[in-house]
Design a protein around this motif. Sequence first.
Motif, short mmCIF file in Angstrom:
data_model
loop_
_atom_site.label_atom_id
_atom_site.label_comp_id
_atom_site.label_asym_id
_atom_site.label_seq_id
_atom_site.Cartn_x
_atom_site.Cartn_y
_atom_site.Cartn_z
N PRO A 105 -10.92 -3.41 -11.36
CA PRO A 105 -11.10 -2.48 -12.48
C PRO A 105 -10.86 -3.10 -13.85
CG PRO A 105 -9.77 -1.49 -10.74
CD PRO A 105 -9.87 -2.94 -10.43
N VAL A 106 -10.00 -4.12 -13.92
CA VAL A 106 -9.64 -4.68 -15.23
C VAL A 106 -10.44 -5.94 -15.57
CG1 VAL A 106 -7.32 -3.74 -15.09
CG2 VAL A 106 -7.74 -6.07 -14.32
N GLY A 163 -5.48 -0.60 -3.92
CA GLY A 163 -5.51 -1.56 -5.02
C GLY A 163 -5.86 -0.98 -6.38
N PRO A 164 -6.98 -0.23 -6.52
CA PRO A 164 -7.34 0.26 -7.85
C PRO A 164 -6.27 1.12 -8.51
CG PRO A 164 -9.20 0.43 -6.36
CD PRO A 164 -8.02 0.03 -5.53
N ALA A 165 -5.56 1.92 -7.72
CA ALA A 165 -4.49 2.75 -8.30
C ALA A 165 -3.38 1.87 -8.88
CB ALA A 165 -3.92 3.68 -7.23
N LEU A 166 -2.99 0.84 -8.12
CA LEU A 166 -1.99 -0.09 -8.63
C LEU A 166 -2.51 -0.86 -9.84
CD1 LEU A 166 -0.65 -1.55 -5.26
CD2 LEU A 166 0.58 -0.04 -6.82
N GLY A 167 -3.81 -1.19 -9.80
CA GLY A 167 -4.40 -1.91 -10.93
C GLY A 167 -4.34 -1.12 -12.22
N GLY A 168 -4.59 0.19 -12.12
CA GLY A 168 -4.50 1.03 -13.31
C GLY A 168 -3.11 1.03 -13.92
N LEU A 169 -2.09 1.06 -13.05
CA LEU A 169 -0.71 1.03 -13.54
C LEU A 169 -0.37 -0.31 -14.16
CD1 LEU A 169 1.13 2.84 -10.58
CD2 LEU A 169 0.59 3.78 -12.84
N LEU A 170 -0.79 -1.41 -13.50
CA LEU A 170 -0.47 -2.74 -14.02
C LEU A 170 -1.20 -3.02 -15.33
CD1 LEU A 170 -0.53 -4.76 -10.69
CD2 LEU A 170 1.46 -4.35 -12.13
N ALA A 171 -2.40 -2.44 -15.47
CA ALA A 171 -3.16 -2.65 -16.70
C ALA A 171 -2.46 -2.06 -17.92
CB ALA A 171 -4.55 -2.05 -16.57
N VAL A 176 0.62 -2.44 -18.42
CA VAL A 176 1.58 -3.48 -18.83
C VAL A 176 0.86 -4.53 -19.65
CG1 VAL A 176 3.20 -5.23 -17.99
CG2 VAL A 176 2.96 -3.06 -16.76
N SER A 177 -0.21 -5.10 -19.08
CA SER A 177 -1.07 -6.05 -19.79
C SER A 177 -2.32 -6.27 -18.97
CB SER A 177 -0.35 -7.39 -20.02
OG SER A 177 -0.26 -8.12 -18.82
N LEU A 178 -3.35 -6.83 -19.61
CA LEU A 178 -4.60 -7.10 -18.90
C LEU A 178 -4.45 -8.26 -17.92
CD1 LEU A 178 -7.38 -6.73 -21.65
CD2 LEU A 178 -6.96 -5.26 -19.67
N THR A 179 -3.45 -9.10 -18.13
CA THR A 179 -3.28 -10.26 -17.25
C THR A 179 -2.36 -9.96 -16.06
OG1 THR A 179 -1.45 -11.08 -18.61
CG2 THR A 179 -3.66 -11.88 -19.13
N ALA A 180 -1.57 -8.90 -16.13
CA ALA A 180 -0.62 -8.59 -15.05
C ALA A 180 -1.32 -8.44 -13.69
CB ALA A 180 0.18 -7.34 -15.39
N PRO A 181 -2.48 -7.76 -13.60
CA PRO A 181 -3.14 -7.65 -12.29
C PRO A 181 -3.48 -8.99 -11.66
CG PRO A 181 -4.06 -6.04 -13.80
CD PRO A 181 -3.18 -6.94 -14.62
N PHE A 182 -3.80 -10.01 -12.48
CA PHE A 182 -4.16 -11.31 -11.92
C PHE A 182 -2.95 -11.97 -11.26
CE2 PHE A 182 -7.40 -10.47 -15.04
CZ PHE A 182 -8.56 -10.92 -14.43
N PHE A 183 -1.78 -11.81 -11.85
CA PHE A 183 -0.58 -12.39 -11.26
C PHE A 183 -0.16 -11.61 -10.01
CE2 PHE A 183 -0.06 -13.36 -15.91
CZ PHE A 183 -0.46 -14.69 -15.80
N PHE A 184 -0.38 -10.30 -10.04
CA PHE A 184 -0.10 -9.50 -8.84
C PHE A 184 -1.04 -9.91 -7.71
CE2 PHE A 184 -0.76 -5.83 -6.08
CZ PHE A 184 0.53 -5.41 -5.85
N TYR A 185 -2.30 -10.11 -8.04
CA TYR A 185 -3.29 -10.56 -7.05
C TYR A 185 -2.87 -11.89 -6.44
CZ TYR A 185 -8.06 -11.52 -5.24
OH TYR A 185 -9.15 -11.78 -4.46
N ALA A 186 -2.44 -12.82 -7.29
CA ALA A 186 -1.98 -14.12 -6.80
C ALA A 186 -0.80 -13.96 -5.85
CB ALA A 186 -1.61 -15.03 -7.96
N ALA A 187 0.10 -13.03 -6.16
CA ALA A 187 1.27 -12.82 -5.31
C ALA A 187 0.88 -12.25 -3.96
CB ALA A 187 2.26 -11.89 -6.02
N THR A 188 -0.01 -11.26 -3.94
CA THR A 188 -0.42 -10.68 -2.66
C THR A 188 -1.18 -11.71 -1.82
OG1 THR A 188 -2.49 -9.79 -3.58
CG2 THR A 188 -0.56 -8.34 -3.61
N LEU A 189 -1.96 -12.56 -2.47
CA LEU A 189 -2.67 -13.61 -1.75
C LEU A 189 -1.70 -14.65 -1.19
CD1 LEU A 189 -5.69 -14.06 -4.16
CD2 LEU A 189 -5.83 -13.34 -1.79
N ALA A 190 -0.64 -14.92 -1.94
CA ALA A 190 0.36 -15.86 -1.43
C ALA A 190 1.00 -15.32 -0.17
CB ALA A 190 1.42 -16.12 -2.50
#
Length: 386
Positions: A15-16, A134-142, A144-158
């Motif tokens: 979404p972001v 995912g999209p619901a969490l993405g809306g909340l993280l967005a 915070v900042s537009l970049t926060a979802p990318f770091f969250f994505y990296a963490a879930t992938l890890a």
Amino acid sequence: MIAFFVMVGFGVVVPVLPVYARSFGVDHTLVGAVLSAFALMRLVASPFVGRLIDLAGERVVLSTGVFVVAASSALAGLAADYPQLLILRGVGGIGSAMFTISAMTLLLGATAPGVRARAIGFYQGGFLIGGMAGPALGGLLATVSLTAPFFFYAATLAVAGLVGVFLLSAPNRGGVDGASTETPVPFRDVLRDARFRVACLANFAQGWSSFGVRSALVPVLVVEVLRGPSSWTGVLFAAAAVTQTLALAPASRFVDVVGRRPAVIASFAVAGVTLAAVAFTQDVWTLGVLLCLYGVATAFMGTAPPALVGDAAGARSGRPVAVFSMCSDVGAIAAPLVAGFLVDRVSYAAAFGSAGALLAVAAAAGLWLPKALAPAVSERVAGQEA
């Protein structure tokens, strides 16, 4: 588990991503290029992934692919300019191809034909549940900042990558990742198998219709034809996803117990009629019913063709799975362009009709599948005879 963690993160980013790309001051065409780069590089990398699986095994390729997407996603959140974001999304597409092809190859090799579709359905359930969360969490993280979802994505992938490294069985007994010791079916023989050819055609039709026409045109149809708010699209897609998730268990059991052939013929025929009818809807309620019916059909469409690939290629099926995956990617890449052209030059009915026609062709191709006993039934008969 891996599918769930991958899709939670992917759903957070989707979404972001267009908004993040626009923050670099680019036009909508370049925003679309960021979205297409991921799918395009998946397509380009797929032929090499099959070979790589033959050399290194599914477990290694799966875990490496997940970590590649994780690293590229984290770096995308730190991108200094648009070209960096574009390149990193392309690299992520390569990792995605490594993950999806090796995961399906491992799954097909780890399951007997009589339960293969149910295993695929269970696996896809992880994708669907993660994709809904995912999209619901993405809306909340967005917020915070537009970049926060990318770091969250990296963490879930890890997390997903660590699951692959530590919880999947290590290679043993001479088979690929311990999945099977059976002799691989020569790729030329797989290509001659009607089951594989029908599966590839079906996957192309599904990529065209689900990931191309439906995803590209339904949001526009809601806003420009039905005159509704864009939020309706999210509600409609969520309802269709819930319906598909609920239908997965009975659909996959049908594919195993009743057979691949009737599942392919019926589901692709229903999906073709349903999607073609979408262009003629006059209200959001009718559209919602049609999309939910399409979701039920998709539960069958997502399990029967992969099961056919496993039936045709056997356990060690890296290259066939790669070709099968590419068919969907080609459809998903080409369909938005063709559908958009048809809407501009002809009508919505022509655009949705293109998807309906391809789905109908896939249903007709199912008539060439062998009229054999369902895998679960044939295994039971063989056991009784033994």
